[in-house]
Design a protein around this motif. Structure first.
Motif, PDB file in Angstrom:
ATOM      1  N   PRO A  34       0.828  -1.214   0.000  1.00  0.00           N
ATOM      2  CA  PRO A  34       0.000   0.000   0.000  1.00  0.00           C
ATOM      3  C   PRO A  34       0.863   1.264   0.000  1.00  0.00           C
ATOM      4  CG  PRO A  34      -0.762  -1.550   1.680  1.00  0.00           C
ATOM      5  CD  PRO A  34       0.543  -2.074   1.169  1.00  0.00           C
ATOM      6  N   ASP A  35       0.368   2.313  -0.662  1.00  0.00           N
ATOM      7  CA  ASP A  35       1.156   3.548  -0.759  1.00  0.00           C
ATOM      8  C   ASP A  35       1.147   4.352   0.540  1.00  0.00           C
ATOM      9  OD1 ASP A  35      -1.416   4.532  -0.819  1.00  0.00           O
ATOM     10  OD2 ASP A  35      -1.251   5.492  -2.778  1.00  0.00           O
ATOM     11  N   SER A  36       0.263   3.970   1.475  1.00  0.00           N
ATOM     12  CA  SER A  36       0.274   4.601   2.802  1.00  0.00           C
ATOM     13  C   SER A  36      -0.232   3.577   3.802  1.00  0.00           C
ATOM     14  CB  SER A  36      -0.605   5.851   2.813  1.00  0.00           C
ATOM     15  OG  SER A  36      -1.928   5.495   2.493  1.00  0.00           O
ATOM     16  N   GLU A  37      -0.200   3.936   5.074  1.00  0.00           N
ATOM     17  CA  GLU A  37      -0.544   2.921   6.071  1.00  0.00           C
ATOM     18  C   GLU A  37      -1.999   2.478   5.977  1.00  0.00           C
ATOM     19  OE1 GLU A  37       0.479   3.617  10.180  1.00  0.00           O
ATOM     20  OE2 GLU A  37      -0.710   1.887  10.794  1.00  0.00           O
ATOM     21  N   ARG A  38      -2.185   1.159   5.970  1.00  0.00           N
ATOM     22  CA  ARG A  38      -3.530   0.574   5.940  1.00  0.00           C
ATOM     23  C   ARG A  38      -3.646  -0.505   7.011  1.00  0.00           C
ATOM     24  NH1 ARG A  38      -3.622   3.968   2.213  1.00  0.00           N
ATOM     25  NH2 ARG A  38      -4.925   3.859   0.353  1.00  0.00           N
ATOM     26  N   SER A  39      -3.124  -0.191   8.205  1.00  0.00           N
ATOM     27  CA  SER A  39      -3.251  -1.140   9.314  1.00  0.00           C
ATOM     28  C   SER A  39      -4.718  -1.306   9.676  1.00  0.00           C
ATOM     29  CB  SER A  39      -2.468  -0.645  10.531  1.00  0.00           C
ATOM     30  OG  SER A  39      -1.084  -0.715  10.284  1.00  0.00           O
ATOM     31  N   ALA A  40      -5.060  -2.505  10.146  1.00  0.00           N
ATOM     32  CA  ALA A  40      -6.428  -2.831  10.583  1.00  0.00           C
ATOM     33  C   ALA A  40      -7.443  -2.760   9.448  1.00  0.00           C
ATOM     34  CB  ALA A  40      -6.869  -1.947  11.758  1.00  0.00           C
ATOM     35  N   PHE A  41      -7.003  -2.964   8.223  1.00  0.00           N
ATOM     36  CA  PHE A  41      -7.927  -3.022   7.079  1.00  0.00           C
ATOM     37  C   PHE A  41      -8.395  -4.439   6.805  1.00  0.00           C
ATOM     38  CE2 PHE A  41      -8.580   0.854   4.425  1.00  0.00           C
ATOM     39  CZ  PHE A  41      -8.115   1.759   5.359  1.00  0.00           C
ATOM     40  N   SER A  42      -7.866  -5.398   7.555  1.00  0.00           N
ATOM     41  CA  SER A  42      -8.258  -6.790   7.366  1.00  0.00           C
ATOM     42  C   SER A  42      -8.211  -7.147   5.876  1.00  0.00           C
ATOM     43  CB  SER A  42      -9.643  -7.027   7.973  1.00  0.00           C
ATOM     44  OG  SER A  42      -9.943  -8.386   7.988  1.00  0.00           O
ATOM     45  N   SER A  43      -9.210  -7.875   5.382  1.00  0.00           N
ATOM     46  CA  SER A  43      -9.174  -8.337   3.987  1.00  0.00           C
ATOM     47  C   SER A  43      -9.941  -7.425   3.042  1.00  0.00           C
ATOM     48  CB  SER A  43      -9.741  -9.755   3.890  1.00  0.00           C
ATOM     49  OG  SER A  43      -8.850 -10.677   4.475  1.00  0.00           O
ATOM     50  N   ALA A  44     -10.072  -6.159   3.407  1.00  0.00           N
ATOM     51  CA  ALA A  44     -10.849  -5.234   2.565  1.00  0.00           C
ATOM     52  C   ALA A  44     -10.270  -5.142   1.154  1.00  0.00           C
ATOM     53  CB  ALA A  44     -10.852  -3.844   3.205  1.00  0.00           C
ATOM     54  N   LEU A  45     -11.169  -5.170   0.174  1.00  0.00           N
ATOM     55  CA  LEU A  45     -10.798  -4.938  -1.223  1.00  0.00           C
ATOM     56  C   LEU A  45     -11.409  -3.621  -1.666  1.00  0.00           C
ATOM     57  CD1 LEU A  45     -11.362  -8.410  -2.960  1.00  0.00           C
ATOM     58  CD2 LEU A  45      -9.171  -7.353  -2.362  1.00  0.00           C
ATOM     59  N   THR A  46     -10.727  -2.914  -2.542  1.00  0.00           N
ATOM     60  CA  THR A  46     -11.220  -1.646  -3.083  1.00  0.00           C
ATOM     61  C   THR A  46     -12.007  -1.922  -4.355  1.00  0.00           C
ATOM     62  OG1 THR A  46      -9.313  -0.492  -2.191  1.00  0.00           O
ATOM     63  CG2 THR A  46     -10.506   0.619  -3.964  1.00  0.00           C
ATOM     64  N   LEU A  47     -13.306  -1.626  -4.312  1.00  0.00           N
ATOM     65  CA  LEU A  47     -14.161  -1.931  -5.465  1.00  0.00           C
ATOM     66  C   LEU A  47     -14.767  -0.689  -6.100  1.00  0.00           C
ATOM     67  CD1 LEU A  47     -16.066  -5.017  -3.947  1.00  0.00           C
ATOM     68  CD2 LEU A  47     -13.998  -5.013  -5.360  1.00  0.00           C
ATOM     69  N   ASP A  48     -14.473   0.487  -5.533  1.00  0.00           N
ATOM     70  CA  ASP A  48     -15.132   1.694  -6.038  1.00  0.00           C
ATOM     71  C   ASP A  48     -14.200   2.611  -6.832  1.00  0.00           C
ATOM     72  OD1 ASP A  48     -13.587   2.462  -3.886  1.00  0.00           O
ATOM     73  OD2 ASP A  48     -15.130   3.730  -2.958  1.00  0.00           O
ATOM     74  N   ARG A  49     -13.001   2.167  -7.088  1.00  0.00           N
ATOM     75  CA  ARG A  49     -12.068   2.958  -7.916  1.00  0.00           C
ATOM     76  C   ARG A  49     -10.952   2.038  -8.387  1.00  0.00           C
ATOM     77  NH1 ARG A  49      -7.887   3.720  -4.312  1.00  0.00           N
ATOM     78  NH2 ARG A  49      -8.526   3.545  -2.153  1.00  0.00           N
ATOM     79  N   PRO A  50     -10.256   2.427  -9.441  1.00  0.00           N
ATOM     80  CA  PRO A  50      -9.175   1.570  -9.944  1.00  0.00           C
ATOM     81  C   PRO A  50      -7.931   1.659  -9.073  1.00  0.00           C
ATOM     82  CG  PRO A  50      -9.328   3.565 -11.260  1.00  0.00           C
ATOM     83  CD  PRO A  50     -10.455   3.635 -10.266  1.00  0.00           C
ATOM     84  N   LEU A  51      -7.112   0.643  -9.182  1.00  0.00           N
ATOM     85  CA  LEU A  51      -5.843   0.607  -8.454  1.00  0.00           C
ATOM     86  C   LEU A  51      -4.724   0.944  -9.421  1.00  0.00           C
ATOM     87  CD1 LEU A  51      -6.529  -2.703  -6.497  1.00  0.00           C
ATOM     88  CD2 LEU A  51      -6.725  -0.357  -5.627  1.00  0.00           C
ATOM     89  N   ARG A  52      -3.813   1.792  -8.959  1.00  0.00           N
ATOM     90  CA  ARG A  52      -2.728   2.228  -9.829  1.00  0.00           C
ATOM     91  C   ARG A  52      -1.372   1.937  -9.182  1.00  0.00           C
ATOM     92  NH1 ARG A  52      -3.111   6.126 -13.689  1.00  0.00           N
ATOM     93  NH2 ARG A  52      -4.921   7.067 -12.700  1.00  0.00           N
TER      94      ARG A  52
END
Ligand code: MN
Length: 253
Positions: A34-52
């Protein structure tokens, strides 16, 4: 051996760099984090925007997403090869007992569950200040190297990962490896209520509860005992020993 490395503290975190450097001595390392801290995000997937993915000067790939996004992306079309193992970490802080439910570090390893010999999540138990530099992570990175060197001898059932917690000690003070089960935490502390500048109530999630089951055989106990805790985790959340009770209850519903 080809390694995919990720984490939840972000692409610039010292624990990630220490891990990638240690693994580079054992094989080919690709970092997607991840480009910044995403601690405690568990298995969340991003479905509302593209990943770059954006490649950094050191070769690491930074992604505007979660830990699970990073590994999902890497394994499903972004990389043109299949890694042998996914290693996640080294997290700043323990992931013991119930923490594993929330942990992005653990989730990144779990996202590799479709690979043959899935992954390892590694956490440094004690790096709470997060102000630690890369040297603080070297002992843990060395212990991971030892695990990886023995990796071919490990028989791991499908959809299983190892959750590894390393005590925050100098290498010579770490007493070895100990297999463990997850302990449990008690209830979290109360949320912290504050007034925002406009007089509205806001809340901070409180810190995790104290260990409630930290007895012998648990991950809490292993780390307190100056050992590297190694817990095999499975993705099947089914409570198998409750199937019969629920079934007979359903008969009368
Ligand atoms: Mn983290």
């Amino acid at each position: 051996m080809r390694f995919l490395v990720s984490n939840d503290d972000g692409v610039q975190s010292p624990g990630l760099v220490a891990l990638a450097e240690a693994l580079a001595e054992l094989g080919e390392v690709t970092v997607v984090a991840p480009d910044s801290e995403r601690s405690a995000f568990s298995s969340a997937l991003t479905l509302d925007r593209p990943l770059r993915p954006v490649q950094q000067p050191n070769g690491f790939w930074a992604v505007n997403g979660t830990p699970a996004d990073c590994v999902h992306l890497a394994l499903n079309g972004f990389l043109d090869f299949e890694p042998d193992i996914v290693v996640s970490g080294i997290n700043a802080g323990a992931n013991l007992g119930d923490d594993t439910l929330y942990s992005g570090t653990v989730a990144a390893a779990l996202e590799a569950r479709f690979l043959g010999k899935t992954g390892i999540a590694v956490s440094l138990a004690g790096a709470h200040g997060k102000g630690y530099g890369i040297e603080a992570y070297r002992p843990a990175a060395q212990m991971v190297s030892r695990l990886i060197r023995s990796w071919p001898r490990l028989n791991l059932p499908a959809r299983t990962i190892l959750n590894v917690n390393v005590p925050d000690l100098p290498l010579e003070a770490i007493r070895g490896f100990q297999v463990s089960r997850l302990g449990h935490r008690g209830r979290a502390r109360d949320v912290l209520a504050l007034d925002d500048p406009r007089g509205r109530k806001v809340y901070w999630i409180g810190i995790a509860g104290n260990p409630a089951d930290a007895g012998e055989g648990t991950d809490f106990h292993a780390v307190a005992d100056a050992c590297v805790s190694v817990t095999p985790l499975l993705t099947d959340l089914t409570r198998h020993d409750a199937l019969e009770d629920v079934s007979s209850w359903l008969d009368e519903v």
